[in-house]
Design an enzyme around this catalytic site. Structure first.
Site, PDB file in Angstrom:
ATOM      1  N   LYS A   1      42.828 -22.920  29.532  1.00 24.21           N
ATOM      2  CA  LYS A   1      42.169 -24.476  30.378  1.00 24.21           C
ATOM      3  C   LYS A   1      41.519 -24.641  29.856  1.00 24.21           C
ATOM      4  O   LYS A   1      41.737 -26.186  29.861  1.00 24.21           O
ATOM      5  CB  LYS A   1      41.811 -23.736  31.642  1.00 24.21           C
ATOM      6  CG  LYS A   1      40.931 -24.977  32.533  1.00 24.21           C
ATOM      7  CD  LYS A   1      39.653 -24.616  33.909  1.00 24.21           C
ATOM      8  CE  LYS A   1      39.239 -23.693  33.579  1.00 24.21           C
ATOM      9  NZ  LYS A   1      37.920 -24.448  33.492  1.00 24.21           N
ATOM     10  N   ASN A   2      40.809 -24.351  28.857  1.00 26.97           N
ATOM     11  CA  ASN A   2      39.957 -24.562  28.359  1.00 26.97           C
ATOM     12  C   ASN A   2      40.097 -25.492  26.959  1.00 26.97           C
ATOM     13  O   ASN A   2      39.325 -25.886  26.740  1.00 26.97           O
ATOM     14  CB  ASN A   2      38.443 -23.485  28.179  1.00 26.97           C
ATOM     15  CG  ASN A   2      37.455 -23.874  29.787  1.00 26.97           C
ATOM     16  OD1 ASN A   2      37.902 -24.952  30.874  1.00 26.97           O
ATOM     17  ND2 ASN A   2      36.586 -22.538  29.582  1.00 26.97           N
TER      18      ASN A   2
ATOM     19  N   CYS B   1      26.517 -28.552  38.467  1.00 21.48           N
ATOM     20  CA  CYS B   1      27.631 -28.102  39.615  1.00 21.48           C
ATOM     21  C   CYS B   1      26.495 -26.430  39.692  1.00 21.48           C
ATOM     22  O   CYS B   1      25.571 -26.319  39.826  1.00 21.48           O
ATOM     23  CB  CYS B   1      28.630 -27.996  38.614  1.00 21.48           C
ATOM     24  SG  CYS B   1      28.310 -26.902  37.278  1.00 21.48           S
TER      25      CYS B   1
ATOM     26  N   ASP C   1      31.465 -17.025  30.940  1.00 18.25           N
ATOM     27  CA  ASP C   1      32.995 -17.012  32.059  1.00 18.25           C
ATOM     28  C   ASP C   1      33.261 -15.018  31.883  1.00 18.25           C
ATOM     29  O   ASP C   1      34.229 -15.378  33.021  1.00 18.25           O
ATOM     30  CB  ASP C   1      33.979 -17.920  30.896  1.00 18.25           C
ATOM     31  CG  ASP C   1      33.379 -19.224  30.909  1.00 18.25           C
ATOM     32  OD1 ASP C   1      32.834 -19.396  31.646  1.00 18.25           O
ATOM     33  OD2 ASP C   1      33.744 -20.285  30.602  1.00 18.25           O
TER      34      ASP C   1
ATOM     35  N   ARG D   1      41.277 -23.533  39.941  1.00 20.99           N
ATOM     36  CA  ARG D   1      41.196 -24.561  39.240  1.00 20.99           C
ATOM     37  C   ARG D   1      41.265 -23.720  38.147  1.00 20.99           C
ATOM     38  O   ARG D   1      41.063 -24.817  37.174  1.00 20.99           O
ATOM     39  CB  ARG D   1      39.144 -24.504  39.055  1.00 20.99           C
ATOM     40  CG  ARG D   1      39.351 -25.679  40.238  1.00 20.99           C
ATOM     41  CD  ARG D   1      37.587 -25.753  40.522  1.00 20.99           C
ATOM     42  NE  ARG D   1      37.318 -26.314  39.693  1.00 20.99           N
ATOM     43  CZ  ARG D   1      36.011 -27.140  39.135  1.00 20.99           C
ATOM     44  NH1 ARG D   1      35.859 -27.164  40.463  1.00 20.99           N
ATOM     45  NH2 ARG D   1      36.242 -28.314  38.130  1.00 20.99           N
TER      46      ARG D   1
ATOM     47  N   ARG E   1      23.792 -29.326  34.134  1.00 22.32           N
ATOM     48  CA  ARG E   1      24.707 -29.359  33.470  1.00 22.32           C
ATOM     49  C   ARG E   1      24.589 -30.982  32.689  1.00 22.32           C
ATOM     50  O   ARG E   1      25.395 -31.700  33.026  1.00 22.32           O
ATOM     51  CB  ARG E   1      25.797 -29.477  34.059  1.00 22.32           C
ATOM     52  CG  ARG E   1      26.996 -28.217  34.425  1.00 22.32           C
ATOM     53  CD  ARG E   1      27.550 -27.021  33.970  1.00 22.32           C
ATOM     54  NE  ARG E   1      28.142 -26.671  32.872  1.00 22.32           N
ATOM     55  CZ  ARG E   1      29.199 -26.835  33.800  1.00 22.32           C
ATOM     56  NH1 ARG E   1      29.653 -26.732  34.404  1.00 22.32           N
ATOM     57  NH2 ARG E   1      30.201 -26.827  32.395  1.00 22.32           N
TER      58      ARG E   1
HETATM   59  N1  EPU Z   1      23.532 -27.370  27.260  1.00 23.92           N
HETATM   60  C1  EPU Z   1      22.300 -28.259  27.082  1.00 23.92           C
HETATM   61  N2  EPU Z   1      23.021 -29.717  26.647  1.00 23.92           N
HETATM   62  C2  EPU Z   1      23.910 -30.241  26.484  1.00 23.92           C
HETATM   63  C3  EPU Z   1      25.349 -29.793  26.343  1.00 23.92           C
HETATM   64  C4  EPU Z   1      25.166 -28.622  27.381  1.00 23.92           C
HETATM   65  O1  EPU Z   1      21.649 -28.534  27.048  1.00 23.92           O
HETATM   66  O2  EPU Z   1      24.448 -31.859  26.279  1.00 23.92           O
HETATM   67  C5  EPU Z   1      23.514 -26.443  27.291  1.00 23.92           C
HETATM   68  C6  EPU Z   1      23.799 -25.961  29.163  1.00 23.92           C
HETATM   69  O3  EPU Z   1      23.352 -26.760  30.363  1.00 23.92           O
HETATM   70  C7  EPU Z   1      24.339 -25.124  28.808  1.00 23.92           C
HETATM   71  C8  EPU Z   1      24.663 -24.152  27.598  1.00 23.92           C
HETATM   72  O4  EPU Z   1      24.268 -25.952  26.214  1.00 23.92           O
HETATM   73  O5  EPU Z   1      22.760 -24.239  29.211  1.00 23.92           O
HETATM   74  C9  EPU Z   1      26.068 -24.336  27.388  1.00 23.92           C
HETATM   75  O6  EPU Z   1      27.326 -25.282  28.285  1.00 23.92           O
HETATM   76  P1  EPU Z   1      28.416 -26.065  27.287  1.00 23.92           P
HETATM   77  O7  EPU Z   1      28.380 -27.522  27.233  1.00 23.92           O
HETATM   78  O8  EPU Z   1      28.658 -25.182  26.085  1.00 23.92           O
HETATM   79  O9  EPU Z   1      29.356 -26.304  28.235  1.00 23.92           O
HETATM   80  P2  EPU Z   1      30.285 -27.011  28.334  1.00 23.92           P
HETATM   81  O10 EPU Z   1      31.108 -27.070  27.516  1.00 23.92           O
HETATM   82  O11 EPU Z   1      30.567 -27.318  29.598  1.00 23.92           O
HETATM   83  C10 EPU Z   1      32.256 -25.124  28.263  1.00 23.92           C
HETATM   84  C11 EPU Z   1      33.103 -24.688  28.896  1.00 23.92           C
HETATM   85  C12 EPU Z   1      32.624 -23.495  30.387  1.00 23.92           C
HETATM   86  C13 EPU Z   1      32.121 -22.609  29.572  1.00 23.92           C
HETATM   87  C14 EPU Z   1      31.096 -22.984  29.158  1.00 23.92           C
HETATM   88  C15 EPU Z   1      30.130 -22.045  27.936  1.00 23.92           C
HETATM   89  C16 EPU Z   1      35.057 -26.105  29.571  1.00 23.92           C
HETATM   90  C17 EPU Z   1      35.838 -27.227  29.886  1.00 23.92           C
HETATM   91  N3  EPU Z   1      34.167 -25.814  30.343  1.00 23.92           N
HETATM   92  O12 EPU Z   1      31.667 -25.665  29.223  1.00 23.92           O
HETATM   93  O13 EPU Z   1      33.744 -23.089  31.405  1.00 23.92           O
HETATM   94  O14 EPU Z   1      31.235 -21.695  30.453  1.00 23.92           O
HETATM   95  O15 EPU Z   1      31.761 -23.985  28.387  1.00 23.92           O
HETATM   96  O16 EPU Z   1      30.984 -21.420  26.926  1.00 23.92           O
HETATM   97  O17 EPU Z   1      35.201 -26.170  28.180  1.00 23.92           O
HETATM   98  C18 EPU Z   1      35.026 -21.935  33.082  1.00 23.92           C
HETATM   99  O18 EPU Z   1      35.853 -22.153  32.646  1.00 23.92           O
HETATM  100  O19 EPU Z   1      34.167 -21.792  34.338  1.00 23.92           O
HETATM  101  C19 EPU Z   1      33.681 -22.838  32.427  1.00 23.92           C
HETATM  102  C20 EPU Z   1      32.517 -22.882  33.023  1.00 23.92           C
END
Ligand code: EPU
Length: 418
Positions: free
Chosen positions: A22-23, A115, A306, A398, A120
């Site tokens: 998915k990701n 969320c 995850d 999802r 986020r």
């Molecule tokens: N963060 C910030 N600022 C930003 C972006 C992120 O502070 O601008 C923080 C976040 O709040 C968090 C950390 O950095 O504490 C890591 O977040 P990241 O940006 O890596 O998460 P994401 O890219 O939004 C993806 C996956 C998530 C997974 C995370 C971490 C997708 C679609 N989603 O989210 O997947 O938990 O990376 O590995 O790729 C899931 O599949 O259940 C899921 C939530």
């Protein structure tokens, strides 16, 4: 609303086919907006999040088809506005921002907000894009990038929780269209980011260092169509691995890539699981109760956040005391109170769950709060005495393709009640 009804006690055995990630698929679908040409993407899982991303692509102007795991896209023109309704329903829709900026030079997107797994923010995405020349301002809940002339630069993309997956994706996609050379330091190196880079390279992007913390990108004047197969879903594989262990079963995870699960496999071996990988997948079994272990979630190649909820379910019924610390989303513990309702003994101390393994869990009606939390409740239901009803099952749909069918084939007593 659908619910999953699980009767605990069955030992899982057999073979389960791991679906496409998915990701990986979500940002790859978004990346298809970078070209007016046709993209063909295979091994796309049929999930509600994926169907929603396809709807976003259509609303942004792309022609899209989805047939037996293959998505075909053609985005001759792309609209630059992504309204609140599209972002509100799926936070991952933020990954269309990089492609829109690269393609049109301007964009307006609603801010996603938090969320159930925590805050986020997208500050790092916006900081990276601004460094490339796409400065933004916020107004009325929207982020506006009025005009961008993208110029390559050296960018540090780390934040207080380490690297960001979708932030790296957005900046990397925008940099493919920037004039000159971009270096992204503290880039995320998750397999899904590497898969996206492989897709972009097939489109004609010049990227090196993908899969490491330092990405280098030489901008090109345009990207073309391509054909790509999405990598297997390491989190789905890890969830079925826990399903095998929690039921003291014996399961082959067909198509799982052990290289993407090095940390998870290592930790599970250290608590007594039998694990053997070959070119076709991973065999996992547990001939006796496992031993408890401590875990800390980290960015790749650390233990994935995850998989944290699923490990909470496993450690709830593993003799001894284990400490599970969440370092990526410190408040991602919504599953804990539901597991407690099933008899789990878990204390929360800040971002650490202390689990005292109990002899058995008891089936109960429970409420899913997010995708991985709902997977944890299903896992707990597999081993609990009696019947567990997992409500709000749309969360699990999802991210897990036909999870009830797959578990049933392995011998679980699980029914979807509509
Ligand atoms: N963060 C910030 N600022 C930003 C972006 C992120 O502070 O601008 C923080 C976040 O709040 C968090 C950390 O950095 O504490 C890591 O977040 P990241 O940006 O890596 O998460 P994401 O890219 O939004 C993806 C996956 C998530 C997974 C995370 C971490 C997708 C679609 N989603 O989210 O997947 O938990 O990376 O590995 O790729 C899931 O599949 O259940 C899921 C939530």
């Amino acid at each position: 609303m659908d619910k999953l009804v699980v009767k605990g006690g069955a030992r899982l055995t057999g073979r389960v086919k791991v679906s496409g990630s998915k990701n990986s698929a979500l940002p790859i679908l978004a990346a298809s907006l970078l070209t007016p040409e046709k993209c063909v993407i295979h091994n796309v899982p049929d999930l509600s999040d994926i169907r929603f991303m396809l709807e976003i692509l259509r609303q942004l102007g792309a022609e899209v088809t989805f047939d037996h795991g293959t998505v075909t896209t053609r985005a001759e023109k792309v609209i630059s506005e992504v309204p609140y309704d599209l972002v509100r329903k799926m936070r991952a829709s933020i990954c269309v921002l990089g492609p829109i900026v690269a393609r049109n030079g301007h964009a307006t997107i609603s801010e996603p907000g938090g969320c159930s797994i925590g805050d986020r923010p997208i500050d790092i995405h916006l900081r990276g894009l601004a460094e490339l020349g796409a400065a933004s301002h916020s107004e009325g809940g929207n982020v506006h990038i009025p005009k961008a002339e993208l110029i390559g630069k050296e960018i540090f993309l780390g934040g207080k929780f380490g690297s960001t997956v979708l932030g790296t994706d957005n900046v990397m996609m925008a940099a493919t269209a920037a004039k000159g050379h971009t270096i992204i330091e503290s880039a995320a190196c998750e397999p899904e980011v590497k898969d996206l880079a492989d897709f972009l390279i097939k489109m004609g992007a010049k990227i090196t260092g993908h899969g490491t913390r330092r990405l280098e990108i030489d901008g090109v004047s345009g990207l073309g169509g391509c054909e790509h197969t999405v990598i297997p879903d390491r989190i789905e594989a890890g969830t079925f691995l826990v399903a095998a262990l929690i039921t003291q079963g014996d399961v082959f995870l067909a198509g799982a890539d052990p290289d993407h699960l090095v940390n998870v496999l290592d930790r599970m071996k250290s608590c007594g699981a039998n694990i053997k990988a070959n070119g076709d997948g991973i065999q996992v079994s547990a001939s006796r109760k496992l031993a408890s272990i401590d875990l800390v979630t980290e960015t790749y190649p650390g233990f994935p956040t995850d998989m944290q909820a699923q490990l909470c379910a496993l450690m709830s019924v593993t003799p001894g005391i284990s400490a599970i610390t969440e370092k990526i989303f410190p408040s991602r513990f919504m599953h804990v109170s539901e597991l407690r309702r099933m008899g789990a003994q878990i204390e929360l101390e800040g971002a650490t769950a202390i689990l005292h393994g109990v002899d058995h869990l008891s089936g109960a009606p429970v409420m899913a709060s997010d995708l991985r939390a709902s997977a944890a409740l299903v896992l707990a239901g597999l081993v609990a005495k009696g019947t567990t009803e997992v409500n709000r099952v749309y969360h699990i749909d999802r991210g897990y393709e036909h999870i009830d069918e797959k578990l049933r084939k392995l011998g679980a007593e699980i029914e979807r009640v509509r």
